[in-house]
Motif scaffolding. Structure first.
Motif, PDB file in Angstrom:
ATOM      1  N   SER A 156       2.310   1.475 -11.969  1.00 60.92           N
ATOM      2  CA  SER A 156       3.039   2.676 -11.537  1.00 60.92           C
ATOM      3  C   SER A 156       2.276   3.945 -11.916  1.00 60.92           C
ATOM      4  O   SER A 156       2.196   4.901 -11.136  1.00 60.92           O
TER       5      SER A 156
ATOM      6  N   MET B 201      -3.570  13.035  -7.151  1.00 60.93           N
ATOM      7  CA  MET B 201      -4.883  13.467  -6.671  1.00 60.93           C
ATOM      8  C   MET B 201      -4.853  13.726  -5.169  1.00 60.93           C
ATOM      9  O   MET B 201      -5.466  14.691  -4.673  1.00 60.93           O
ATOM     10  N   TYR B 202      -4.132  12.877  -4.435  1.00 59.50           N
ATOM     11  CA  TYR B 202      -4.018  13.075  -2.987  1.00 59.50           C
ATOM     12  C   TYR B 202      -3.309  14.381  -2.678  1.00 59.50           C
ATOM     13  O   TYR B 202      -3.763  15.174  -1.818  1.00 59.50           O
TER      14      TYR B 202
ATOM     15  N   ALA C 222      -1.027   8.494 -10.327  1.00 60.39           N
ATOM     16  CA  ALA C 222      -2.261   9.279 -10.440  1.00 60.39           C
ATOM     17  C   ALA C 222      -2.934   9.443  -9.080  1.00 60.39           C
ATOM     18  O   ALA C 222      -3.416  10.534  -8.724  1.00 60.39           O
ATOM     19  N   ILE C 223      -2.956   8.360  -8.301  1.00 61.22           N
ATOM     20  CA  ILE C 223      -3.541   8.443  -6.953  1.00 61.22           C
ATOM     21  C   ILE C 223      -2.747   9.420  -6.089  1.00 61.22           C
ATOM     22  O   ILE C 223      -3.313  10.245  -5.345  1.00 61.22           O
ATOM     23  N   GLY C 224      -1.405   9.348  -6.186  1.00 62.52           N
ATOM     24  CA  GLY C 224      -0.573  10.271  -5.417  1.00 62.52           C
ATOM     25  C   GLY C 224      -0.793  11.721  -5.824  1.00 62.52           C
ATOM     26  O   GLY C 224      -0.819  12.616  -4.972  1.00 62.52           O
TER      27      GLY C 224
ATOM     28  N   ALA D  10      -0.960   4.207 -12.314  1.00 63.43           N
ATOM     29  CA  ALA D  10      -2.133   4.304 -11.450  1.00 63.43           C
ATOM     30  C   ALA D  10      -1.749   4.837 -10.074  1.00 63.43           C
ATOM     31  O   ALA D  10      -2.439   5.708  -9.509  1.00 63.43           O
ATOM     32  N   LEU D  11      -0.649   4.307  -9.513  1.00 66.51           N
ATOM     33  CA  LEU D  11      -0.202   4.789  -8.204  1.00 66.51           C
ATOM     34  C   LEU D  11       0.192   6.261  -8.267  1.00 66.51           C
ATOM     35  O   LEU D  11      -0.091   7.037  -7.340  1.00 66.51           O
TER      36      LEU D  11
END
Length: 335
Positions: free
Chosen positions: A260, A269-270, A265-267, A262-263
């Motif tokens: 969660s 950054m996006y 963090a990706i969200g 990691a997801l």
């Protein structure tokens, strides 16, 4: 009487005599009963027929009436009156299958103790194979199902559950093995010391060690009546097995938390990249917000549920209530 020279004198083989000689060993059967009025007489006849082929042992049959609501207790009383080897433990209420087994083990005094159900899915003649394996040196002998006459759904769920439990558990719990097994006196005495409330006996047995072997058998259909382990009870037993002998669910929470994170963090950054690089096409909407909130909320609730299951086990343990209450014990020499 003189022997004729050159003529062989036949000597009777002592093997049949040894097979029939009394060993002085007592085999005690622990037999939990819950609403089995339709099939209990047939089971008892089959059990007597099987044990009758091995008269070298003394037998005791301990039936545990687990708060049956039908005529099971009436029939068990009749069996006890007719046969001095039969003892009946009558619970004050329904405490559950695992507790009924526990009570029978507490009262058993044999050199070996066999636990089996009374619906004839566990064939009584297989118990003789367990005895032979015990006499061969094993201290615990489990009956492992080679095949089973159940619905496809039950076979699939049981197959999946046993393999997941075998993978997750911190002890080596055999697959396709229920509570049909034999205990040596020493192993039975040790098992009596396990007094946790949420019981999963096959896990306790696996954690004990001892010299253990298996006997393969084909599980039959129920002779009469309906299963006493519906889906809800099976799920509860499965939960006891997982939470009682594995911390894998707690470790899984940690892994889900990292995923969660990691997801998330990706969200982040996006979202930042879209805001900086393409500010004109960035649309502030609630869809992404709701998806993230619902996802994280679901993960949190699932995590709290798993933690709550472990805390609930602790709560039941610290209450220190009796595992069961025997209302009365029925014997042949009682009214």
């Amino acid at each position: 009487m003189a022997e004729t020279i050159g003529e062989a004198v036949p000597v009777p083989s002592p093997e049949p005599r040894r097979e029939r000689a009394r060993t002085g060993l007592r085999i005690c059967y622990v037999l939990p009963v819950y609403n089995e009025a339709e099939g209990i007489r047939g089971f008892h006849r089959a059990l007597l027929a099987a044990t009758g082929t091995r008269p070298e042992f003394d037998y005791e049959f301990i039936y545990v009436n687990d708060g049956s609501a039908d005529r099971s207790l009436v029939i068990l009383r009749e069996l006890a009156i007719a046969d001095p080897r039969v003892r009946v433990l009558d619970f004050a209420r329904n405490f559950g299958h695992q507790i009924a087994i526990t009570a029978g083990l507490d009262y058993a005094e044999g050199d070996a103790v066999i636990v089996m159900d009374t619906d004839l899915q566990d064939p009584p003649e297989v118990s003789l194979e367990l005895i032979d394996a015990w006499r061969g040196g094993a201290e615990i002998v489990s009956a492992r199902r080679r095949s089973r006459q159940d619905t496809r759904f039950k076979r699939l769920t049981a197959h999946t559950y046993y393999r997941l439990l075998h993978t997750w558990a911190e002890v080596d719990i055999p697959t396709d093995t229920g509570d049909f097994r034999l205990f040596d006196r020493r192993a039975a005495e040790e098992l009596r010391g396990f007094r946790e409330r949420s019981r999963f006996i096959r896990g306790m047995v696996a954690s004990m060690g001892f010299q253990h072997t298996e006997v393969l058998f084909d599980r039959d259909e129920r002779a009469a009546g309906e299963t006493k382990y519906p889906l809800q009870q099976m799920v509860r037993l499965a939960a006891d097995g997982v939470t009682g002998f594995s911390t894998a669910p707690l470790k899984l929470i940690t892994r889900v938390g990292f995923v969660s994170l990691a997801l998330a963090a990706i969200g982040i950054m996006y979202a930042v990249a879209m805001r900086l690089l393409w500010p004109s096409i960035t649309v502030s909407g609630w869809t992404m917000l709701m998806v993230v909130m619902l996802f994280l909320g679901g993960v949190q609730m699932l995590s709290l549920g798993v933690i709550g299951s472990y805390i609930g086990r602790i709560y039941h343990e610290v209450q220190q209530r009796p595992l069961y209450i025997v209302r009365r014990e029925i014997r042949h020499d009682q009214d």
